[in-house]
Design a protein around this motif. Structure first.
Motif, PDB file in Angstrom:
ATOM      1  N   LEU A 261     -74.046 -45.874  29.552  1.00 21.91           N
ATOM      2  CA  LEU A 261     -74.047 -45.016  28.369  1.00 21.91           C
ATOM      3  C   LEU A 261     -73.219 -45.604  27.228  1.00 21.91           C
ATOM      4  CD1 LEU A 261     -73.731 -41.460  29.969  1.00 21.91           C
ATOM      5  CD2 LEU A 261     -75.778 -42.564  29.040  1.00 21.91           C
ATOM      6  N   LYS A 262     -72.502 -46.685  27.518  1.00 23.61           N
ATOM      7  CA  LYS A 262     -71.683 -47.325  26.486  1.00 23.61           C
ATOM      8  C   LYS A 262     -72.465 -48.473  25.861  1.00 23.61           C
ATOM      9  CE  LYS A 262     -67.081 -46.144  28.238  1.00 23.61           C
ATOM     10  NZ  LYS A 262     -65.760 -46.673  28.686  1.00 23.61           N
ATOM     11  N   GLU A 263     -72.700 -48.360  24.588  1.00 23.26           N
ATOM     12  CA  GLU A 263     -73.497 -49.351  23.882  1.00 23.26           C
ATOM     13  C   GLU A 263     -72.875 -50.745  23.995  1.00 23.26           C
ATOM     14  OE1 GLU A 263     -75.429 -50.073  19.421  1.00 23.26           O
ATOM     15  OE2 GLU A 263     -74.346 -48.215  19.892  1.00 23.26           O
ATOM     16  N   GLY A 264     -73.687 -51.679  24.365  1.00 24.30           N
ATOM     17  CA  GLY A 264     -73.248 -53.069  24.420  1.00 24.30           C
ATOM     18  C   GLY A 264     -72.700 -53.541  25.751  1.00 24.30           C
ATOM     19  N   GLU A 265     -72.367 -52.623  26.664  1.00 26.19           N
ATOM     20  CA  GLU A 265     -71.755 -53.057  27.931  1.00 26.19           C
ATOM     21  C   GLU A 265     -72.744 -53.817  28.818  1.00 26.19           C
ATOM     22  OE1 GLU A 265     -69.335 -50.599  30.363  1.00 26.19           O
ATOM     23  OE2 GLU A 265     -67.735 -50.495  28.863  1.00 26.19           O
ATOM     24  N   LEU A 266     -73.996 -53.367  28.849  1.00 26.49           N
ATOM     25  CA  LEU A 266     -74.982 -54.072  29.666  1.00 26.49           C
ATOM     26  C   LEU A 266     -75.218 -55.476  29.117  1.00 26.49           C
ATOM     27  CD1 LEU A 266     -76.947 -54.024  32.027  1.00 26.49           C
ATOM     28  CD2 LEU A 266     -78.678 -53.070  30.492  1.00 26.49           C
ATOM     29  N   GLU A 267     -75.327 -55.574  27.806  1.00 23.92           N
ATOM     30  CA  GLU A 267     -75.524 -56.881  27.176  1.00 23.92           C
ATOM     31  C   GLU A 267     -74.337 -57.802  27.456  1.00 23.92           C
ATOM     32  OE1 GLU A 267     -78.213 -53.996  25.352  1.00 23.92           O
ATOM     33  OE2 GLU A 267     -76.058 -53.964  25.787  1.00 23.92           O
ATOM     34  N   ALA A 268     -73.135 -57.221  27.490  1.00 22.22           N
ATOM     35  CA  ALA A 268     -71.931 -58.019  27.753  1.00 22.22           C
ATOM     36  C   ALA A 268     -71.941 -58.594  29.168  1.00 22.22           C
ATOM     37  CB  ALA A 268     -70.682 -57.164  27.541  1.00 22.22           C
ATOM     38  N   VAL A 269     -72.474 -57.827  30.124  1.00 26.15           N
ATOM     39  CA  VAL A 269     -72.565 -58.312  31.504  1.00 26.15           C
ATOM     40  C   VAL A 269     -73.429 -59.562  31.561  1.00 26.15           C
ATOM     41  CG1 VAL A 269     -73.454 -57.798  33.812  1.00 26.15           C
ATOM     42  CG2 VAL A 269     -72.170 -56.054  32.568  1.00 26.15           C
ATOM     43  N   PHE A 270     -74.590 -59.487  30.932  1.00 30.32           N
ATOM     44  CA  PHE A 270     -75.510 -60.622  30.977  1.00 30.32           C
ATOM     45  C   PHE A 270     -74.996 -61.803  30.153  1.00 30.32           C
ATOM     46  CE2 PHE A 270     -78.172 -57.425  32.805  1.00 30.32           C
ATOM     47  CZ  PHE A 270     -79.015 -58.127  33.650  1.00 30.32           C
ATOM     48  N   ALA A 271     -74.245 -61.501  29.095  1.00 28.55           N
ATOM     49  CA  ALA A 271     -73.649 -62.585  28.302  1.00 28.55           C
ATOM     50  C   ALA A 271     -72.645 -63.355  29.136  1.00 28.55           C
ATOM     51  CB  ALA A 271     -72.978 -62.007  27.057  1.00 28.55           C
ATOM     52  N   GLN A 272     -71.874 -62.641  29.964  1.00 29.93           N
ATOM     53  CA  GLN A 272     -70.892 -63.303  30.813  1.00 29.93           C
ATOM     54  C   GLN A 272     -71.579 -64.126  31.900  1.00 29.93           C
ATOM     55  OE1 GLN A 272     -67.469 -61.011  31.752  1.00 29.93           O
ATOM     56  NE2 GLN A 272     -66.822 -62.288  33.449  1.00 29.93           N
TER      57      GLN A 272
ATOM     58  N   VAL B 263     -85.546 -51.373  33.351  1.00 29.79           N
ATOM     59  CA  VAL B 263     -86.343 -52.099  32.364  1.00 29.79           C
ATOM     60  C   VAL B 263     -85.425 -52.922  31.459  1.00 29.79           C
ATOM     61  CG1 VAL B 263     -87.989 -51.877  30.464  1.00 29.79           C
ATOM     62  CG2 VAL B 263     -88.114 -50.298  32.400  1.00 29.79           C
ATOM     63  N   ARG B 264     -84.320 -52.311  31.031  1.00 27.20           N
ATOM     64  CA  ARG B 264     -83.369 -53.013  30.163  1.00 27.20           C
ATOM     65  C   ARG B 264     -82.777 -54.233  30.871  1.00 27.20           C
ATOM     66  NH1 ARG B 264     -79.173 -48.528  28.997  1.00 27.20           N
ATOM     67  NH2 ARG B 264     -78.082 -50.228  27.919  1.00 27.20           N
ATOM     68  N   MET B 265     -82.456 -54.061  32.142  1.00 23.93           N
ATOM     69  CA  MET B 265     -81.909 -55.184  32.903  1.00 23.93           C
ATOM     70  C   MET B 265     -82.934 -56.298  33.053  1.00 23.93           C
ATOM     71  SD  MET B 265     -79.711 -53.301  35.900  1.00 23.93           S
ATOM     72  CE  MET B 265     -78.653 -51.913  35.474  1.00 23.93           C
ATOM     73  N   ALA B 266     -84.190 -55.926  33.284  1.00 23.88           N
ATOM     74  CA  ALA B 266     -85.243 -56.926  33.435  1.00 23.88           C
ATOM     75  C   ALA B 266     -85.403 -57.748  32.165  1.00 23.88           C
ATOM     76  CB  ALA B 266     -86.563 -56.246  33.790  1.00 23.88           C
ATOM     77  N   LYS B 267     -85.341 -57.099  31.029  1.00 24.38           N
ATOM     78  CA  LYS B 267     -85.486 -57.795  29.746  1.00 24.38           C
ATOM     79  C   LYS B 267     -84.354 -58.800  29.538  1.00 24.38           C
ATOM     80  CE  LYS B 267     -86.029 -57.014  24.756  1.00 24.38           C
ATOM     81  NZ  LYS B 267     -87.280 -57.816  24.688  1.00 24.38           N
TER      82      LYS B 267
ATOM     83  N   GLU C 143     -63.903 -58.819  48.805  1.00 21.08           N
ATOM     84  CA  GLU C 143     -64.352 -59.124  50.168  1.00 21.08           C
ATOM     85  C   GLU C 143     -65.534 -60.085  50.171  1.00 21.08           C
ATOM     86  OE1 GLU C 143     -66.246 -56.739  53.994  1.00 21.08           O
ATOM     87  OE2 GLU C 143     -64.792 -55.707  52.718  1.00 21.08           O
ATOM     88  N   VAL C 144     -66.439 -59.925  49.178  1.00 18.26           N
ATOM     89  CA  VAL C 144     -67.603 -60.818  49.113  1.00 18.26           C
ATOM     90  C   VAL C 144     -67.375 -61.963  48.128  1.00 18.26           C
ATOM     91  CG1 VAL C 144     -69.234 -59.045  49.842  1.00 18.26           C
ATOM     92  CG2 VAL C 144     -68.756 -59.344  47.391  1.00 18.26           C
ATOM     93  N   LYS C 145     -66.101 -62.100  47.708  1.00 24.12           N
ATOM     94  CA  LYS C 145     -65.707 -63.218  46.830  1.00 24.12           C
ATOM     95  C   LYS C 145     -66.544 -63.274  45.557  1.00 24.12           C
ATOM     96  CE  LYS C 145     -63.903 -66.113  50.602  1.00 24.12           C
ATOM     97  NZ  LYS C 145     -63.881 -65.018  51.581  1.00 24.12           N
ATOM     98  N   SER C 146     -66.736 -62.113  44.956  1.00 25.06           N
ATOM     99  CA  SER C 146     -67.494 -62.039  43.707  1.00 25.06           C
ATOM    100  C   SER C 146     -66.822 -62.879  42.626  1.00 25.06           C
ATOM    101  CB  SER C 146     -67.590 -60.581  43.242  1.00 25.06           C
ATOM    102  OG  SER C 146     -68.156 -60.497  41.963  1.00 25.06           O
ATOM    103  N   SER C 147     -67.571 -63.755  41.976  1.00 27.08           N
ATOM    104  CA  SER C 147     -67.000 -64.625  40.947  1.00 27.08           C
ATOM    105  C   SER C 147     -67.068 -63.999  39.559  1.00 27.08           C
ATOM    106  CB  SER C 147     -67.714 -65.981  40.942  1.00 27.08           C
ATOM    107  OG  SER C 147     -69.097 -65.830  40.725  1.00 27.08           O
ATOM    108  N   ILE C 148     -67.855 -62.927  39.419  1.00 28.00           N
ATOM    109  CA  ILE C 148     -67.912 -62.165  38.176  1.00 28.00           C
ATOM    110  C   ILE C 148     -67.751 -60.698  38.546  1.00 28.00           C
ATOM    111  CG2 ILE C 148     -69.322 -61.482  36.193  1.00 28.00           C
ATOM    112  CD1 ILE C 148     -70.734 -64.172  36.355  1.00 28.00           C
ATOM    113  N   TYR C 149     -66.775 -60.045  37.950  1.00 26.87           N
ATOM    114  CA  TYR C 149     -66.499 -58.631  38.243  1.00 26.87           C
ATOM    115  C   TYR C 149     -66.217 -57.945  36.913  1.00 26.87           C
ATOM    116  CZ  TYR C 149     -64.235 -54.482  40.248  1.00 26.87           C
ATOM    117  OH  TYR C 149     -63.893 -53.198  40.582  1.00 26.87           O
ATOM    118  N   VAL C 150     -67.151 -57.113  36.473  1.00 27.09           N
ATOM    119  CA  VAL C 150     -67.070 -56.551  35.123  1.00 27.09           C
ATOM    120  C   VAL C 150     -67.438 -55.069  35.109  1.00 27.09           C
ATOM    121  CG1 VAL C 150     -67.461 -58.678  33.819  1.00 27.09           C
ATOM    122  CG2 VAL C 150     -69.404 -57.441  34.745  1.00 27.09           C
ATOM    123  N   PRO C 151     -66.895 -54.308  34.137  1.00 29.62           N
ATOM    124  CA  PRO C 151     -67.250 -52.903  34.011  1.00 29.62           C
ATOM    125  C   PRO C 151     -68.642 -52.737  33.418  1.00 29.62           C
ATOM    126  CG  PRO C 151     -65.803 -53.529  32.219  1.00 29.62           C
ATOM    127  CD  PRO C 151     -65.882 -54.712  33.140  1.00 29.62           C
TER     128      PRO C 151
END
Length: 263
Positions: A71-82, A129-133, A59-67
């Motif tokens: 608690l899953k190691e590496g998923e947050l880093e993967a979001v920012f990598a994308q 804090v992790r997201m800010a970094k 609906e908001v035409k999100s150009s990046i849509y990711v899981p």
């Protein structure tokens, strides 16, 4: 007089974390950002959540849509990598996630386990804090970090029955907001928290006696109308806009004035 474009978010790119369904406070923010022209990246928790979140992202035409399961190691880093790969930068992010095990949320603070307390603190506070970094290097020209926390004021500074350990965790989140604002300010990265009132969400349904709390808000708030997700979204849009370029380190209330009234 020429029309002002001060509140436009056109050209800005933002990440919204924490949409669970169309009742989420984070959804109110995403709608406001989209209406003001921002391009969005949206995360969803897992496959179960996908069926509720995907239509909203579309609906908001999100150009990046990711899981994103924190608690899953590496998923947050993967979001920012994308985000780095697709956009090369990030102008703002919204953190709207919180979690506590049911027994810790409904039980006494003194009975909470070290594991349960650590889990609540990790998901509800340290994840910001992790997201800010991770966002910092993508905000080389400045940016805005906003955390959304239901009942932040009420639960962090007052004792809320059936809120368990989340009160102290929310207090930590408010403190984290101020410290990160001080640390990142020289890079023109602003950090703010929005303290929403008694807004009905899926998370709120997990708080025993929430309907009574909402009734108390309605009876005592100076303004005769409870705040909504859209009200929070409007403030969030302001905070991530250039109009708010010197607004940082604040806890901003959207609670119909309840925070100024004596219990």
């Amino acid at each position: 007089m020429a029309q002002s474009n001060l509140f436009s978010l056109a050209g800005k790119k933002g990440l919204v974390v924490g949409i669970a369904n169309d009742q989420s406070i984070a959804w109110g923010c995403a709608k406001a950002f989209h209406q003001m022209g921002a391009e969005l990246a949206i995360t969803y928790l897992n496959e179960k959540a996908d069926r509720f979140v995907r239509p909203l992202a579309e609906e908001v035409k999100s150009s990046i849509y990711v899981p994103l399961d924190l608690l899953k190691e590496g998923e947050l880093e993967a979001v920012f990598a994308q985000i780095k790969e697709k956009w090369g930068r990030l102008d703002f992010l919204v953190h709207a996630v919180a979690f506590a095990a049911r027994e810790d949320l409904h039980g006494r603070l003194v009975d909470s386990s070290a594991k349960g307390f650590s889990l609540a603190m990790d998901i509800s506070c340290h994840s910001f804090v992790r997201m800010a970094k991770l966002a910092e290097p993508l905000m080389d020209k400045g940016g805005s970090l906003v955390t959304l926390s239901k009942l932040t004021y009420y639960g962090s500074q007052k004792v809320v029955l059936n809120y368990g350990l989340m009160g102290p965790v929310k207090a930590a989140l408010e403190s984290v907001t101020k410290y990160m604002a001080a640390e990142l300010g020289q890079k023109k990265i602003r950090v703010n928290a929005i303290s929403a009132g008694a807004i009905a969400t899926r998370a709120a349904s997990g708080i025993s006696g929430f309907s009574d709390l909402q009734k108390n808000y309605a009876e005592k708030s100076p303004y005769p109308e409870l705040s909504s997700q859209d009200d929070v979204g409007a403030l969030a849009a302001y905070l991530v806009s250039d109009v708010a370029k010197t607004v940082t380190g604040g806890i901003h209330y959207v609670d119909a004035g309840f925070n100024v009234v004596a219990p």
